[in-house]
Design an enzyme around this catalytic site. Structure first.
Site, PDB file in Angstrom:
ATOM      1  N   ASP A   1      -5.829   9.208  10.379  1.00 37.34           N
ATOM      2  CA  ASP A   1      -4.500   8.739  10.750  1.00 37.34           C
ATOM      3  C   ASP A   1      -4.074   9.242  12.120  1.00 37.34           C
ATOM      4  O   ASP A   1      -4.305  10.390  12.482  1.00 37.34           O
ATOM      5  CB  ASP A   1      -3.483   9.166   9.687  1.00 37.34           C
ATOM      6  CG  ASP A   1      -3.570   8.274   8.456  1.00 37.34           C
ATOM      7  OD1 ASP A   1      -3.502   7.048   8.635  1.00 37.34           O
ATOM      8  OD2 ASP A   1      -3.734   8.807   7.350  1.00 37.34           O
TER       9      ASP A   1
ATOM     10  N   GLU B   1       0.855  -1.182   0.000  1.00 35.96           N
ATOM     11  CA  GLU B   1       0.000   0.000   0.000  1.00 35.96           C
ATOM     12  C   GLU B   1       0.891   1.232   0.000  1.00 35.96           C
ATOM     13  O   GLU B   1       1.797   1.344   0.839  1.00 35.96           O
ATOM     14  CB  GLU B   1      -0.817  -0.020   1.287  1.00 35.96           C
ATOM     15  CG  GLU B   1      -2.290   0.171   1.120  1.00 35.96           C
ATOM     16  CD  GLU B   1      -2.968   0.244   2.471  1.00 35.96           C
ATOM     17  OE1 GLU B   1      -3.010   1.344   3.030  1.00 35.96           O
ATOM     18  OE2 GLU B   1      -3.429  -0.806   2.979  1.00 35.96           O
TER      19      GLU B   1
END
Ligand SMILES: Cc1ncc(COP(=O)(O)O)c(C=O)c1O
Lengths: 392, 260
Positions: free
Chosen positions: B58, B47
């Site tokens: 995040d 990824e």
């Protein structure tokens, strides 16, 4: 003139105002937003909820606010200027209108804790106040830069029993506080209600916050009808950060011939200088670079230091129903002083954006001699005294 | 079927657990060496994070990595140009946020990914209700659009998500942002098991898979794991590609020998 063919009374079921709005949040937040949506629809249709909110707004928070004719300034400018006095609301700004609605909703939903982002600290203080009033724990996320320039409001929040969490990421202002509050909400949705401070965020927030703020416009419309021979003002003007005081004000005048003017900060003007984007859960106009990295805005008014704007305003701008303009920091500081000396009212730096535009528009002819202007004075200036002292 | 999903199914059907590391694109001049080292260490898909200024989902580690990459001048175009020059031998998937996709336009964005040799796309702030235009753009470029299921997702929505997603199902192990955790919550395995009953897509667990032990525990229920912050913390601390790859090799080992 006929009523304009723009219907911003309600977004679509998926929260669209035209191409704007929607719900661009992580999957973990979608069920929480759905729940807020369902609860708000039920509460807003429930007379018991509405009367409880009205009771608190009048008996506790100070509604209705007056529509004050600015006699001396009007005479100096050759117009009729009426001030909708949200600066007189408890806690010092219009933010409390929205917060009391959302906090009651949170309580009705069984939530025990409120979280909020804040820039100027006014929304944080309002949320801390509602938390104290209703006995709910309150946590406010605030950029470190704003903590420094709005120390008074930080102390007010702590006095009210709220926890203030400094945010050190990015520009350390409102945008970053909002991102951090969303991150926190993901971890705490079970017992925590996110109380957005403006007409921002994922559906249903932009619509719901506008509904809670429309009391400004609804009251002002009735007051203007009594005060003005023509019944409605020629121009309705309000400052625009996220856009809640403007959206609430405009809601009362959308179906009148009044020209609607939203005033952005030159350094944070998403409508005037932004492009289509997605930030904090909704699609609207956003200040960003060509790849989509969000820009860091700069305004003397922390409440307008935001790179986006509520989706309803992007929609009204596209349809030409409202016009959005900018003023700079220098004009804003001059406007604070002019209003203070002419009327004995020290307004917030955010609200002074609307005043500054009127001062300029009278000289450019955008506001004609003899025109009637209704201006929402969104807040009082106590919080900004340190900023103004540094400049003198 | 698109190339990413063909690959993930084939790996799963061979009885091998998928290891999918996340690496922030554009972090340092030789950042693609980390991608090659990850593949070397046994990654099945890599990824690639396309950093965004305001990464809502995040935690601190990936925020720091994104900020550092952007401060060093990383751009989508630059990262894709770097990616186009390497062949790690396993598919790559891009992970980014909605604004970078829509700024360029979903069609052009997906075409740019494909031109760079990327096979999948993960956009965590585009939930299934908003996915339609992006789905169409991805399909037109034979990209798999991977959708996330969260512990908060109600049962009916899970059905909708596994139907609309492709490549694999990204199962979020906990209510939170990305970031390291001491262990996976019990509920994560149960969610993965429930999803496997709903779909034939490979079901991977991510968020908080930080150690060989956690990877092994996750693989008891899921078809594999996604590991981001644990690798990126090492990269931020200056780990060489070989060192970061060494860490991933321990996860590979744990996935391959569940009984140790
Ligand atoms: C006094 C005042 N006016 C205006 C604003 C801007 O918010 P909005 O555009 O949502 O009314 C703020 C925000 O903090 C404020 O404190």
């Amino acid at each position: 003139m006929t009523a304009p063919a723009v219907d911003a009374r309600r977004p679509t079921d998926d929260g669209r105002f035209g191409a704007y709005g929607g719900r661009f949040v992580p999957e973990s937040l979608v069920p929480a937003c759905d729940e807020v949506d369902r609860a708000f629809r039920a509460a807003w249709a429930d007379p018991a909820f509405r009367s409880r909110l009205d009771e608190i707004l009048t008996g506790y928070a100070g509604r209705p606010t007056p529509l004050t004719p600015a006699h001396r300034l009007s005479a100096e400018l050759g117009i009729t200027l009426l001030l909708k006095r949200e600066d007189l609301m408890h806690t010092g700004s219009h933010k409390i209108n929205n917060v009391l609605g959302q906090a009651l909703l949170a309580q009705r939903m069984g939530r025990t804790r409120l979280i909020a982002e804040t820039g100027a600290g006014q929304h944080g203080v309002a949320t801390a106040t509602a938390g104290a009033l209703l006995g709910m724990a309150t946590t406010v996320f605030m950029g470190q830069r704003d903590i420094e320039r709005q120390a008074l409001n930080v102390f007010r929040m702590r006095t009210l029993g709220a926890e203030v969490v400094p945010v050190h990421t990015g520009s350390r202002t409102l945008k970053d506080a909002c991102t951090e509050a969303l991150r926190h909400w993901v971890t705490a949705v079970a017992d925590t209600y996110y109380c957005f401070g403006s007409v921002l965020g994922p559906h249903p927030y932009p619509w719901m916050v506008r509904e809670f703020q429309r009391v400004i416009g609804d009251e002002a419309r009735g007051q203007a009808a009594a005060a003005l021979p023509a019944g409605t003002p020629d121009v309705v003007v309000a400052c625009v950060g996220g856009g809640s005081n403007a959206a609430g004000t405009f809601a009362g005048f959308l179906d009148t011939p009044a020209r609607l003017i939203g005033v952005e900060a030159e350094g944070g003007a998403a409508l005037s200088h932004g492009t289509d984007g997605v930030l904090h859960g909704f699609r609207s106009k956003v200040l960003q670079n060509h790849e989509g990295q969000i820009a860091e805005p700069h305004s003397i008014a922390p409440g307008l230091d935001y790179p986006g704007v509520g989706p309803e305003h992007a929609y009204l701008a596209d349809h030409g129903r409202a016009r959005y303009v900018t003023v700079n920091d220098t004009e804003v500081v001059a406007a604070v002083h002019r209003l203070a000396r002419a009327e004995g009212i020290i307004c917030a730096l955010e609200s002074a954006h609307a005043v500054a535009w009127v001062l300029r528009a009278v000289t450019t002819g955008e506001v004609a001699p003899g025109a009637t202007v209704l201006l929402t004075l969104s807040g009082r200036g106590d919080k900004d005294m340190a900023t103004l002292m540094e400049l003198t | 079927m698109n190339p990413l999903e063909t690959h993930t199914r084939r790996v799963r059907d061979r009885g091998r657990k998928l290891l999918v590391p996340y690496l922030t694109g554009g972090l340092g001049a030789g950042w693609t060496d980390h991608v090659l080292a990850a593949a070397e260490a046994g990654a099945d898909v890599v990824e690639i994070g396309l950093p965004f200024s305001d990464p809502m989902l995040d935690g601190p580690t990936i925020q720091r990595a994104s900020d550092a990459a952007l401060a060093a001048g990383a751009t989508v175009d630059g990262i894709l140009a770097d990616v186009a020059r390497i062949d790690p031998g396993v598919p790559m998937a891009a992970m980014t946020y909605a604004n970078l996709v829509f700024r360029r336009g979903a069609d052009r964005f997906c075409a740019a990914l494909r031109d760079a040799g990327i096979a999948g796309l993960i956009v965590p702030d585009v939930p299934v209700d908003e996915v339609e235009p992006l789905s169409r753009a991805a399909a037109a470029e034979q990209l798999d659009l991977v959708l996330l299921v969260s512990p908060a997702t109600p049962a009916e929505r899970r059905v909708e998500i596994v139907k609309r997603g492709s490549g694999f199902v990204y199962t979020v192990s906990l209510m939170g942002t990305t970031g390291e955790r001491p262990a996976l919550p019990e509920s994560a395995g149960a969610l993965a098991t429930a999803l496997k009953q709903l779909t034939d897509l490979p079901v991977l667990l991510g968020f908080g898979v930080s150690s060989a032990a956690a990877a092994r525990a996750a693989a008891e229920h899921a078809d594999g794991v996604i590991v981001g912050s644990a690798v990126m913390r090492k990269v931020l601390a200056g780990a060489t590609p070989a060192e970061a790859g060494g860490f991933l090799a321990t996860l590979r080992e744990a996935l391959d020998r569940p009984d140790d």
